[in-house]
Design a protein around this motif. Structure first.
Motif, PDB file in Angstrom:
ATOM      1  N   ILE A  76       0.779  -1.172  -0.065  1.00 32.66           N
ATOM      2  CA  ILE A  76       0.072   0.297   0.021  1.00 32.66           C
ATOM      3  C   ILE A  76       0.965   1.286  -0.058  1.00 32.66           C
ATOM      4  CG2 ILE A  76      -1.867   1.478   1.008  1.00 32.66           C
ATOM      5  CD1 ILE A  76      -2.467  -1.089   2.484  1.00 32.66           C
ATOM      6  N   GLU A  77       0.925   2.077  -1.051  1.00 34.99           N
ATOM      7  CA  GLU A  77       1.610   3.294  -1.067  1.00 34.99           C
ATOM      8  C   GLU A  77       0.814   4.531  -0.410  1.00 34.99           C
ATOM      9  OE1 GLU A  77       3.610   2.558  -5.543  1.00 34.99           O
ATOM     10  OE2 GLU A  77       1.630   3.537  -5.365  1.00 34.99           O
ATOM     11  N   PHE A  78       1.634   5.267   0.145  1.00 33.11           N
ATOM     12  CA  PHE A  78       1.277   6.813   0.783  1.00 33.11           C
ATOM     13  C   PHE A  78       2.135   7.818   0.271  1.00 33.11           C
ATOM     14  CE2 PHE A  78       2.363   9.747   4.150  1.00 33.11           C
ATOM     15  CZ  PHE A  78       1.086   9.447   5.307  1.00 33.11           C
ATOM     16  N   GLY A  79       1.192   8.552   0.176  1.00 35.12           N
ATOM     17  CA  GLY A  79       1.845   9.804  -0.630  1.00 35.12           C
ATOM     18  C   GLY A  79       0.834  11.003  -0.964  1.00 35.12           C
ATOM     19  N   ASN A  80       1.376  11.713  -2.026  1.00 37.20           N
ATOM     20  CA  ASN A  80       0.703  13.030  -2.211  1.00 37.20           C
ATOM     21  C   ASN A  80      -0.017  12.929  -3.545  1.00 37.20           C
ATOM     22  OD1 ASN A  80       1.722  14.256  -0.012  1.00 37.20           O
ATOM     23  ND2 ASN A  80       3.838  14.587  -1.207  1.00 37.20           N
ATOM     24  N   VAL A  81      -1.141  13.745  -3.700  1.00 34.71           N
ATOM     25  CA  VAL A  81      -2.042  13.642  -4.996  1.00 34.71           C
ATOM     26  C   VAL A  81      -2.378  15.156  -5.305  1.00 34.71           C
ATOM     27  CG1 VAL A  81      -4.358  13.288  -5.709  1.00 34.71           C
ATOM     28  CG2 VAL A  81      -3.037  11.446  -4.587  1.00 34.71           C
ATOM     29  N   ALA A  82      -2.391  15.269  -6.776  1.00 38.29           N
ATOM     30  CA  ALA A  82      -2.899  16.338  -7.378  1.00 38.29           C
ATOM     31  C   ALA A  82      -4.134  16.048  -8.112  1.00 38.29           C
ATOM     32  CB  ALA A  82      -1.836  17.122  -8.393  1.00 38.29           C
ATOM     33  N   LEU A  83      -5.197  16.612  -7.826  1.00 38.92           N
ATOM     34  CA  LEU A  83      -6.425  16.627  -8.562  1.00 38.92           C
ATOM     35  C   LEU A  83      -6.730  17.924  -9.418  1.00 38.92           C
ATOM     36  CD1 LEU A  83      -8.908  15.367  -5.748  1.00 38.92           C
ATOM     37  CD2 LEU A  83      -7.408  14.045  -7.356  1.00 38.92           C
ATOM     38  N   SER A  84      -6.807  17.833 -10.604  1.00 46.85           N
ATOM     39  CA  SER A  84      -6.809  19.024 -11.609  1.00 46.85           C
ATOM     40  C   SER A  84      -8.125  18.867 -12.615  1.00 46.85           C
ATOM     41  CB  SER A  84      -5.512  19.081 -12.328  1.00 46.85           C
ATOM     42  OG  SER A  84      -5.687  20.033 -13.292  1.00 46.85           O
ATOM     43  N   LYS A  85      -8.714  19.943 -12.663  1.00 47.80           N
ATOM     44  CA  LYS A  85      -9.908  20.113 -13.596  1.00 47.80           C
ATOM     45  C   LYS A  85      -9.353  20.007 -15.114  1.00 47.80           C
ATOM     46  CE  LYS A  85     -13.869  20.311 -10.924  1.00 47.80           C
ATOM     47  NZ  LYS A  85     -14.907  19.587 -11.160  1.00 47.80           N
TER      48      LYS A  85
END
Length: 269
Positions: A76-85
């Motif tokens: 299971i990876e743990f990290g950061n996310v960018a959500l972009s329109k």
């Protein structure tokens, strides 16, 4: 398009009542309707059966996703996310210094194909322990170097968001704001702290008012930020408004152990 609406939130991985928290996060994003979102402590399966939290959060809301794992724990990876329109033109995962600690942290870079042109967007999450300011200092120096490398001055001012685990008077935050150097580095570094400039309210994002933090007995403080290198000569990158968000329970459940930050940033005069 004259402004961008940006949000950052540490989603607290899968802790607590995750299904109810997920609904609160999705409801909040629907209400705020940000163009760009930075998320921290996001879990993603890597060869095992587990929730893909970014996809669950973004489902049906019209976001493109970029993910940056900081480490893998048992598949299971743990990290950061960018959500972009906006479509994501490219993305890069950049490990941050860990010094002599056992934590792995990273910086996510995503270049977004916005109507105003490519927007450099960075999401990060720094070491959390109170006594590890020296590690966070090394991490922000690295962040500044990578932003300089990936976001030339001629382009749209880069936006850097995340859980910095440091209050506004900490040296690592003062470095980001161009108020101090670290180890002789810091020449040419300046990021506008959106909430610090135009924020409404006291800005607390880790609060004892949130029942998920009560047992920790930690002081109230502002540790989540939206930074932008600007405004530039054309007025792009100026923070116009900022406020704390995700700071109310939904159906009796807070969305996370952190509150989030929302900011409106000028894209043109």
């Amino acid at each position: 398009m004259r402004t961008l609406r940006v949000v950052t939130l540490n989603i607290w991985n899968q802790s607590g009542p995750w299904p109810q928290r997920l609904q609160g996060i999705r409801t909040g994003l629907t209400e705020i309707a940000p163009d760009i979102v930075g998320l921290q402590e996001v879990l993603r399966p890597n060869g095992v059966e587990a929730p893909d939290q970014a996809r669950l959060i973004a489902e049906g809301l019209g976001y493109h996703i970029a993910y940056a794992p900081a480490f893998d724990s048992g598949g299971i990876e743990f990290g950061n996310v960018a959500l972009s329109k906006f479509p994501i033109l490219r993305a890069e995962v950049i490990p941050l210094p860990k010094m002599d600690t056992d934590e792995s942290r990273c910086l996510l870079f995503a270049e977004l194909d916005a109507p105003v042109g490519p927007v450099p967007f960075f999401v990060t999450h720094l070491n959390w322990r109170f006594h590890e300011g020296y590690v966070r200092e090394a991490q922000v120096v690295a962040i500044a170097d990578h932003v300089k490398r990936l976001a030339p001055i001629s382009g749209f001012p880069p936006i850097v968001v995340g859980d910095f685990n440091a209050a506004p008077d900490a040296d690592e935050i003062r470095f980001m704001k161009g108020l101090s150097t670290l180890g002789g580095k810091g020449k040419g570094v300046y990021f506008a702290d959106a909430f610090g400039i135009v924020g409404r309210g006291d800005g607390t994002t880790f609060s004892r008012h949130n029942p998920f933090t009560t047992d920790l007995r930690e002081p109230n403080r502002r540790i989540d930020y939206i930074f932008v290198r600007g405004p530039d000569a054309r007025g792009r990158g100026e923070p116009l408004d900022a406020h704390v968000c995700f700071d109310r329970p939904k159906d009796g459940v807070y969305p996370s152990d952190h509150f989030g930050v929302s900011a409106t940033i000028r894209t043109e005069v």
